[in-house]
Design an enzyme around this catalytic site. Structure first.
Site, short mmCIF file in Angstrom:
data_model
loop_
_atom_site.label_atom_id
_atom_site.label_comp_id
_atom_site.label_asym_id
_atom_site.label_seq_id
_atom_site.Cartn_x
_atom_site.Cartn_y
_atom_site.Cartn_z
N LYS A 76 0.87 -1.19 0.00
CA LYS A 76 0.00 0.00 0.00
C LYS A 76 0.90 1.23 0.00
O LYS A 76 1.95 1.23 0.68
CB LYS A 76 -0.86 -0.05 1.26
CG LYS A 76 -1.91 1.04 1.39
CD LYS A 76 -2.73 0.83 2.67
CE LYS A 76 -3.91 1.79 2.78
NZ LYS A 76 -4.73 1.53 4.00
N SER A 151 -9.67 1.14 2.81
CA SER A 151 -8.84 1.96 1.98
C SER A 151 -7.71 1.19 1.27
O SER A 151 -7.10 1.73 0.34
CB SER A 151 -8.23 3.08 2.82
OG SER A 151 -7.36 2.54 3.80
N SER A 175 -9.77 -1.23 7.04
CA SER A 175 -9.17 -1.09 5.71
C SER A 175 -8.34 -2.25 5.21
O SER A 175 -7.92 -2.23 4.06
CB SER A 175 -8.32 0.17 5.67
OG SER A 175 -9.15 1.28 5.49
N1 GLN Z 1 -13.27 3.35 6.10
C1 GLN Z 1 -12.77 3.82 7.35
C2 GLN Z 1 -12.43 5.30 7.24
O1 GLN Z 1 -12.73 5.84 6.24
C3 GLN Z 1 -11.58 3.02 7.77
C4 GLN Z 1 -10.36 3.39 7.03
C5 GLN Z 1 -9.16 2.62 7.46
O2 GLN Z 1 -9.25 1.61 8.13
N2 GLN Z 1 -8.01 3.17 7.12
O3 GLN Z 1 -11.90 5.89 8.11
#
Ligand code: GLN
Length: 491
Positions: A76, A151, A175
């Site tokens: 990532k 994400s 994520s």
């Molecule tokens: N979807 C969640 C957010 O938007 C979690 C994102 C994540 O785990 N980085 O914060």
């Protein structure tokens, strides 16, 4: 040579160790696939072909030295990689080239891994669909007009499309697990403190955790062993020994003596896609057939998780993102005075969702509101953690759906942030409580989109989760099903 890309990370590592294939051959095969297919998938932000081939040559000279010797993996784009652009999918870091490797990157290199490149994500890891990337859309390899989740959507799509043998993501509220579920792969969010975050761009520091994504439970176990463990450079990393053998869990084990809790709050009357509920209930029966004892449990404060998370995470983000000031990192937009330079740099450098989080978080932390919002959220967080403590007195792990729905269409939730936030309704509590969580494929809906089963465990019991996950995986056909290759699109 292409079939090599169909091998799982563990199988590939073993074949590389015996010399049946060379690291250069395997790396070339992946680079060829990326070249042919990634224009359609959109998983990569940066491909480091020259660097990868050089690492592969080194791996071939030192065959078998290191548990991942010659295995091509991808990261990532939130992990700092020395000399290799790290953008966090943000304009504000578009040209940022880190001067050092993060701890997990260093450990991967020391284990002999070949790093193919950097993967797409939501900007600063804020989102659930990878659509908040400033640079490109990523399609779900099972249906390219759908989200790979987020994400870490580049990380899940790349593994599902066999554009790398395994990847790393980060999980602040789901994520790793949600994109793993939506792409039909395995993702592990380790216990808070299990893996170092030194050299990982910070989002919400009391929640962020690094974790592996792979085709199989053992692939993920093998990656975890390499990256986990105490790091003096990360004050939040825990000095808890990492068990070995996670990549070689026994085949076909049963689950006798294991107690699994099924929390009623994770099977709501509305909002849960019927195919997801059916698949998860069938998986629970399968776990029972494997010998596990299934127990109904309750986590009564679950209903506060979304509200609590969306105070804690933006508050911490607003503080962490203050460092992007046009002076120290990345983009600088000049203006007549210093204030103007800050405003222009941040105004042009951050996307809409990041700005929304900074505004929400700054408000929640401001004088007069701190007690009502951030402090209150911290107190509710304690109640959520206590729910789990109580349940773990009686069970070894908790079983739930990972995501309430399968992959939704790209664009479908973009205008409705709240709808997007609900994609993580089942994954957030794990981060708020600091627990480990694993997502394992457990079936498909009527449109042939993958469904994920979530297992939550006691702090530092990743091994327990992986054992349950492997037993389930061995007993079910899901890991053998792969998405077909997308059409080759020339860039
Ligand atoms: N979807 C969640 C957010 O938007 C979690 C994102 C994540 O785990 N980085 O914060």
């Amino acid at each position: 040579m292409i079939p090599a890309a169909d091998w799982t990370l563990c199988a590939l590592a073993d074949r590389l160790a015996t010399g049946e294939v060379s690291a250069v051959e395997v790396t070339r095969a992946y680079l060829d696939r990326i070249e042919a297919l990634d224009a359609a998938v959109g998983a990569y932000l940066t491909v480091d072909a020259a660097g990868a081939l050089a690492q592969a040559e080194t791996a071939d000279r030192h065959r078998g030295e290191g548990p991942l010797a010659g295995v091509p993996i991808a990261l990532k784009d939130i992990f700092l990689t020395r000399g290799l652009r790290t953008t966090c999918a943000s304009r504000i870091l578009e040209d940022f080239v880190p001067p050092y490797d993060g701890t997990v990157v260093r450990r991967l290199r020391e284990a002999g891994a070949v790093i193919l490149g950097k993967l797409n994500m939501d900007e600063f890891a804020m989102g659930s669909s990878t659509e908040n990337s400033a640079f490109r859309r990523t399609g779900n390899p099972w249906a390219l007009d759908r989200t790979p989740g987020g994400s870490s959507g580049g990380s899940s799509a790349a593994v599902a499309a066999r554009l790398c043998a395994g990847s790393l993501g980060t999980d602040t509220g789901g994520s790793i697990r949600q994109p793993a579920a939506l792409c039909g792969i395995v993702g592990l969010k380790p216990t808070y403190g299990r893996v170092s975050r030194f050299g990982v761009v910070a989002f919400a520091s009391s929640l962020d955790q690094v974790g592996p994504m792979g085709r199989t439970v053992r692939d993920v176990g093998r990656l975890l062993e390499v990256v986990a463990g105490h790091d003096p450079y990360d004050a939040t990393s825990a000095a808890v020994p990492v068990p070995g053998g996670l990549g070689e869990l026994p085949q076909g084990a049963d689950l006798r003596g294991v107690r699994l809790g099924v929390p009623r709050e994770y099977f709501p009357e509305t909002g849960l896609q019927p195919a997801v509920e059916r698949a998860v209930r069938a998986a629970i029966e399968q776990l029972r057939d494997l010998g596990a004892e299934i127990v109904d449990v309750s986590l009564p404060h679950t209903k506060y998780a979304v509200a609590t998370y969306y105070l804690v995470a933006p508050a911490e983000a607003s503080s962490n993102l203050a460092r992007y000031d046009g002076v120290r990192y990345g983009l600088r937009v000049t203006a007549d005075d210093l204030q103007g330079m800050y405003a222009e740099t941040r105004g042009q450098g951050f996307g809409a969702e990041v700005k929304r989080r900074i505004l929400l978080g700054t408000f929640a932390l401001s004088a007069g509101y701190y007690d009502a919002y951030y402090r209150k959220a911290g107190q509710v967080r304690t109640l959520i953690r206590r729910d789990f403590d109580d349940v773990f007195e009686r069970v070894d792990a908790i079983v739930t759906p990972t995501s309430p729905t399968t992959a939704f269409k790209l664009g479908e939730r973009l205008d409705d942030p709240l709808q997007m936030y609900l994609a993580d309704i089942f994954t957030l509590s794990c981060n708020l409580a600091g627990l480990p969580g694993l997502s394992v494929p457990c079936g498909f809906d009527e449109a042939d989109l993958p469904i994920g089963l979530q297992l939550l465990g006691r702090p530092f019991d990743e091994a327990g989760l992986l054992r349950i996950g492997a037993a389930y995986e061995d007993a079910t056909p899901w890991k053998a099903r792969l998405p077909g290759d997308p059409p080759e699109v020339r860039r």
